[in-house]
Design an enzyme around this catalytic site. Structure first.
Site, PDB file in Angstrom:
ATOM      1  N   TRP A 353       0.841  -1.212   0.000  1.00 36.58           N
ATOM      2  CA  TRP A 353       0.000   0.000   0.000  1.00 36.58           C
ATOM      3  C   TRP A 353       0.870   1.254   0.000  1.00 36.58           C
ATOM      4  O   TRP A 353       0.413   2.349  -0.249  1.00 36.58           O
ATOM      5  CB  TRP A 353      -0.954   0.010   1.200  1.00 36.58           C
ATOM      6  CG  TRP A 353      -0.317   0.241   2.563  1.00 36.58           C
ATOM      7  CD1 TRP A 353       0.852  -0.301   3.025  1.00 36.58           C
ATOM      8  CD2 TRP A 353      -0.820   1.075   3.617  1.00 36.58           C
ATOM      9  NE1 TRP A 353       1.100   0.127   4.316  1.00 36.58           N
ATOM     10  CE2 TRP A 353       0.086   0.968   4.704  1.00 36.58           C
ATOM     11  CE3 TRP A 353      -1.937   1.890   3.756  1.00 36.58           C
ATOM     12  CZ2 TRP A 353      -0.090   1.657   5.907  1.00 36.58           C
ATOM     13  CZ3 TRP A 353      -2.114   2.568   4.954  1.00 36.58           C
ATOM     14  CH2 TRP A 353      -1.195   2.450   6.011  1.00 36.58           C
ATOM     15  N   ASP A 354       2.165   1.074   0.250  1.00 38.09           N
ATOM     16  CA  ASP A 354       3.125   2.173   0.226  1.00 38.09           C
ATOM     17  C   ASP A 354       2.970   2.998  -1.057  1.00 38.09           C
ATOM     18  O   ASP A 354       3.115   4.213  -1.063  1.00 38.09           O
ATOM     19  CB  ASP A 354       4.575   1.644   0.272  1.00 38.09           C
ATOM     20  CG  ASP A 354       4.834   0.705   1.444  1.00 38.09           C
ATOM     21  OD1 ASP A 354       3.886   0.037   1.883  1.00 38.09           O
ATOM     22  OD2 ASP A 354       5.986   0.620   1.904  1.00 38.09           O
ATOM     23  N   GLU A 495       0.401  -3.131  12.361  1.00 42.41           N
ATOM     24  CA  GLU A 495       0.581  -4.581  12.233  1.00 42.41           C
ATOM     25  C   GLU A 495       0.920  -5.285  13.541  1.00 42.41           C
ATOM     26  O   GLU A 495       1.145  -6.493  13.548  1.00 42.41           O
ATOM     27  CB  GLU A 495       1.651  -4.851  11.174  1.00 42.41           C
ATOM     28  CG  GLU A 495       1.179  -4.407   9.801  1.00 42.41           C
ATOM     29  CD  GLU A 495       2.266  -4.422   8.749  1.00 42.41           C
ATOM     30  OE1 GLU A 495       3.450  -4.435   9.134  1.00 42.41           O
ATOM     31  OE2 GLU A 495       1.929  -4.399   7.555  1.00 42.41           O
ATOM     32  N   LYS A 608       2.572  -0.179  16.356  1.00 39.34           N
ATOM     33  CA  LYS A 608       3.803  -0.164  15.574  1.00 39.34           C
ATOM     34  C   LYS A 608       3.851   1.124  14.742  1.00 39.34           C
ATOM     35  O   LYS A 608       4.884   1.747  14.576  1.00 39.34           O
ATOM     36  CB  LYS A 608       3.776  -1.377  14.643  1.00 39.34           C
ATOM     37  CG  LYS A 608       4.872  -1.453  13.633  1.00 39.34           C
ATOM     38  CD  LYS A 608       4.675  -2.693  12.772  1.00 39.34           C
ATOM     39  CE  LYS A 608       5.721  -2.804  11.694  1.00 39.34           C
ATOM     40  NZ  LYS A 608       5.462  -3.937  10.784  1.00 39.34           N
ATOM     41  N   GLN A 609       2.696   1.506  14.215  1.00 44.08           N
ATOM     42  CA  GLN A 609       2.660   2.643  13.297  1.00 44.08           C
ATOM     43  C   GLN A 609       1.275   3.262  13.308  1.00 44.08           C
ATOM     44  O   GLN A 609       0.332   2.691  13.837  1.00 44.08           O
ATOM     45  CB  GLN A 609       3.008   2.168  11.892  1.00 44.08           C
ATOM     46  CG  GLN A 609       2.002   1.180  11.303  1.00 44.08           C
ATOM     47  CD  GLN A 609       2.536   0.453  10.086  1.00 44.08           C
ATOM     48  OE1 GLN A 609       3.084  -0.627  10.205  1.00 44.08           O
ATOM     49  NE2 GLN A 609       2.363   1.032   8.915  1.00 44.08           N
TER      50      GLN A 609
HETATM   51  O1  IFM Z   1       3.610  -1.536   3.951  1.00 40.99           O
HETATM   52  C1  IFM Z   1       4.500  -1.504   5.011  1.00 40.99           C
HETATM   53  C2  IFM Z   1       3.738  -1.796   6.272  1.00 40.99           C
HETATM   54  O2  IFM Z   1       2.752  -0.821   6.504  1.00 40.99           O
HETATM   55  C3  IFM Z   1       4.657  -1.866   7.444  1.00 40.99           C
HETATM   56  N1  IFM Z   1       5.686  -2.849   7.226  1.00 40.99           N
HETATM   57  C4  IFM Z   1       6.472  -2.578   6.027  1.00 40.99           C
HETATM   58  C5  IFM Z   1       5.599  -2.509   4.800  1.00 40.99           C
HETATM   59  C6  IFM Z   1       6.447  -2.186   3.575  1.00 40.99           C
HETATM   60  O3  IFM Z   1       6.987  -0.899   3.671  1.00 40.99           O
END
Ligand code: IFM
Length: 767
Positions: A353-354, A495, A608-609
């Site tokens: 999704w990046d 995640e 995590k994010q």
């Molecule tokens: O898409 C990301 C994900 O959101 C977090 N782990 C790494 C992936 C690739 O950059």
């Protein structure tokens, strides 16, 4: 290298001492490329701990049944060993001074200079130059200048094509052929083991002594997976010797449409090499630099004026532009952008999704044609998305979390690291249940269509992508006892929490996707009946429309708590609160995984994010300022930013909320993910999405740019140490140059074909 703000040069990333422990980082952050190929900056001489990568976009191969497909590491063409009176040149032995390696992001050239004293006392000055042509996608040039410093030397050179490389042990190639033509041209042919793509690599050397071309006797060697030549020359004191190595690499994948077979490709590429030989390193470099100027620096110039600190900010922004070009497959819509670009083997070259959420905005606003190709890739990979939906019992397009070649479908590995508590491999659930990607793809197509005004794209691909993904969501929703539809058992953007129900990001994005499909169904039926009829036949729209209507009315959308916090999912807020200070202070990411396993983390309030915060940012007007603020306060405290995607989202959000210092601080952290002092962070490759994030911090965050309700909005807020910010925006075919100062916003329409409506600080304007 690192954080020396006193010596910022606006175009140069430099390393001013040689440190073997930093090999990985420097190889990645100084990588070169052109979207067709990516070349890691491994030194010409070999070192223990190095990773030599030449990656060709789209050439995926599956090493064996238990592995997922990945970009194979092609034969190395950069290793050139030098011996000075029998002593192998390397910086671990002997002594050296004046070491400097510079990546010039303006021209794309990599230059390394060093004065070396061999263990036997012989002194040389060596300059290494390297270019990956932006103009000629298959071509690489290397030039080495050796000066005998105050003593005569006997110089031996060994250079060739070395296929004794792998992807951390996995060997993706069979040898096909290795040849020397006319004792001069080297050709190596290798074939990927499963995808059967033939790579043809050619190289030629030429030499100059004291400015005059010389011919050297060639000692030809052909070994297992290695083809090389040795050359010997003697230099008097102060004489200089120049070695030029010109290389091209082509694959049968490049010629899928033309149907060139390997024999033909061998002949063609050899002819191409001879033409390249006539051009020579200096002209190759010159024309590539001109291409950089035209394509990037003149097309989408940026400028930041302010205090000393702002010089780094400008560099970081331009470096992001450099990176976003070297991994952009502008030449081929069958390819996309790997999470590590083409700078390392991390994430195996797969895209995520990046692309849509973090990188696409930059391309849409600065290079719409390239953005279109990235979106076309998603359309072309629909077969894999359909297969994934079927395999999981759903309908429509369920896009892979990790995507590689067009029909590969899901390529996320099933297992990765080892559980710290049980010692067993950890299952990667993202490939199965990180499902928001389908809505993200639809969101990307929609944004692209609106921002560029590209109706041709929408009619050929965009509407279909949005409707096909809506069909997936229609089949995915689960009726609950409460009469609502739920999305159970998913991983959201955060995640660290798996198997959650009603992840806010996923549910809102799914609802958006369904809503857009309804809107376009109605619009197409009225305004474009022929297109409608065609899509109706293909996707059974009339029937799906009823499903979408019902879905949108009944989908469960998490609501803010009394305190105004949007619950990330049905579990997070019930989790245990722990003090995260220790992990926040660590200079590496993922530290919490050393203390807790994933099962334990499920019940801890730790992110995590960014998760909900990405939603606020994508759907700016859907949530009130109070909800954003309360959720921000709650989640920021619980977020470790263990993903490189997290910081920029937070920075833009902080800027939107008027937390200027926080926004700037987070921007600086985002800008130093790869450029920063943590020397291990980029070993497996740079963090591609973070560069889109840096651009978004500047243009979306400080520049205040957003597409809202189909209109361009600019509400800037410059950081206090910036006086002026200039950037480029393509908006529906018009090119705008925007300059923001503390008290003024200047927007120039540089194309001037038609007026652009926009809102600046709340005022409606036409430019
Ligand atoms: O898409 C990301 C994900 O959101 C977090 N782990 C790494 C992936 C690739 O950059």
């Amino acid at each position: 290298m690192g954080m020396n703000y006193e010596k910022i040069n606006e175009w140069i990333l430099a390393e001013d001492c040689f440190e073997p422990a930093w090999l990985g980082k420097c190889e990645a952050v100084m990588a070169q490329g052109n979207g067709y190929l990516g070349l890691r900056a491994a030194a010409e001489e070999r070192y223990v701990g190095e990773t030599r990568n030449l990656l060709i976009n789209g050439t995926f191969n599956k090493f064996d049944a238990d592995e997922v497909t990945e970009l194979p590491n092609a034969a190395d063409v950069t290793a050139i060993e030098l011996w000075i009176d029998g002593q192998r040149f390397n910086l671990v032995e002997g002594s050296h001074e004046g070491y400097r390696r510079e990546l010039n992001i303006k021209t794309g050239e990599l230059i390394r200079t060093v004065h070396w004293t061999a263990p036997n006392g012989k002194k040389v000055k060596i300059i290494f130059q390297r270019i990956v042509s932006l103009k000629r996608l298959h071509d690489i040039g290397l030039k080495i200048t050796v000066e005998a410093e105050g003593n005569p030397i006997k110089l031996k050179i060994r250079s060739g094509i070395d296929a004794r490389v792998s992807n951390t042990g996995s060997q993706h190639f069979s040898e096909v052929e290795k040849r020397f033509y006319d004792k001069k041209y080297l050709q190596f042919v290798e074939r990927t083991t499963q995808s059967k793509i033939d790579f043809v690599l050619n190289a030629v050397h030429s030499f100059e002594k004291n400015g005059k071309q010389v011919l050297l006797g060639t000692d030809v060697n052909i070994e297992r997976r290695y083809l090389y030549a040795d050359y010997n020359v003697e230099l008097e004191a102060e004489e200089t010797f120049v070695i030029e190595k010109l290389v091209n690499v082509q694959t049968t994948r490049d010629f899928d449409a033309a149907g060139l077979n390997t024999d033909e490709l061998q002949k063609k590429s050899l002819e191409d090499l001879k033409a390249l030989e006539n051009i020579g390193y200096d002209d190759l470099m010159e024309e590539s630099a001109l291409e950089w100027q035209k394509e990037i620096w003149d097309n989408a110039p940026v400028m930041i004026k302010g205090d000393k600190e702002s010089e780094f900010d400008l560099f970081a922004l331009r470096y992001a532009q450099y990176q976003m070009r070297i991994f952009l497959p502008k030449h081929d819509n069958r390819m996309n952008i790997g999470a590590k670009g083409l700078s390392g083997e991390g994430y195996r070259g797969h895209c995520f999704w990046d692309t849509e959420i973090f990188l696409l905005p930059y391309y849409m606003f600065t290079d719409p044609d390239a953005a279109r190709k990235l979106e076309e890739y998603r359309y072309l990979s629909l077969p894999g998305a359909h297969r994934k939906a079927k395999e999981n019992g759903y309908k429509g397009a369920m896009f892979p979390w990790e995507s590689a070649w067009l029909d590969d479908g899901e390529t996320c590995p099933l297992y990765m690291d080892v559980d710290i508590v049980t010692g067993k491999p950890i299952k990667v659930w993202s490939g199965i249940i990180e499902q928001h990607i389908s809505a993200d793809v639809a969101f990307g197509a929609w944004q692209y269509g609106i921002i560029t005004g590209d109706t041709d794209f929408m009619e050929k691909y965009g509407y279909e992508l949005i409707m096909d993904t809506a069909i997936f969501w229609g089949s995915r929703l689960e009726p609950g006892d409460d009469g609502r539809y739920h999305i159970n058992d998913v991983v959201g953007p955060d995640e660290y929490h798996e198997h959650v129900n009603d992840n806010a990001f996923t549910n809102y994005m799914a609802a958006w996707n369904l809503g857009k499909a309804i809107e376009y169904y109605e619009m197409l039926k009225n305004d474009k009946p022929e297109l409608f009829a065609c899509l109706n036949q293909k996707l059974n729209l009339d029937e799906n429309y009823l499903i979408w209507k019902d879905s949108v009315e009944r989908i469960f959308l998490p609501q803010p708590t009394e305190e105004g916090i949007l619950p990330m999912d049905d579990r997070f807020m019930k989790g245990q609160y722990i003090d995260l200070t220790k992990y926040k202070q660590q200079d590496f990411v993922g530290g919490i995984m050393k203390d807790y396993n994933l099962d334990q983390i499920q019940n801890i309030q730790v992110c995590k994010q960014a998760d909900c915060l990405v939603l606020f940012y994508l759907m700016e007007e859907r949530f009130s300022p109070e909800v954003k603020r309360a959720s921000w306060d709650y989640y920021v405290e619980r977020t470790l930013h263990d993903s490189s995607l997290s910081l920029s989202t937070h920075s833009v959000q902080a800027a939107d909320m008027g937390d200027d210092e926080m926004a700037y601080d987070l921007f600086r952290k985002a800008a130093t993910i790869d450029l920063g002092p943590y020397m291990g962070t980029s070993n497996a490759g740079i963090h591609a999405a973070s560069f889109g994030g840096v651009w978004q911090c500047v243009v979306y965050g400080f520049g205040g740019v957003r597409m809202l309700n189909g209109k361009l909005r600019i509400n800037p807020r410059l950081p206090k140490n910036w006086d002026e910010l200039t950037f480029t925006l393509y908006w529906k075919g018009e090119k705008l140059s925007v300059t923001v100062t503390k008290d003024k916003v200047d927007v120039q329409n540089q194309t001037g074909n038609r007026k652009v409506d926009l809102s600046v600080n709340g005022e409606e304007l036409k430019v």
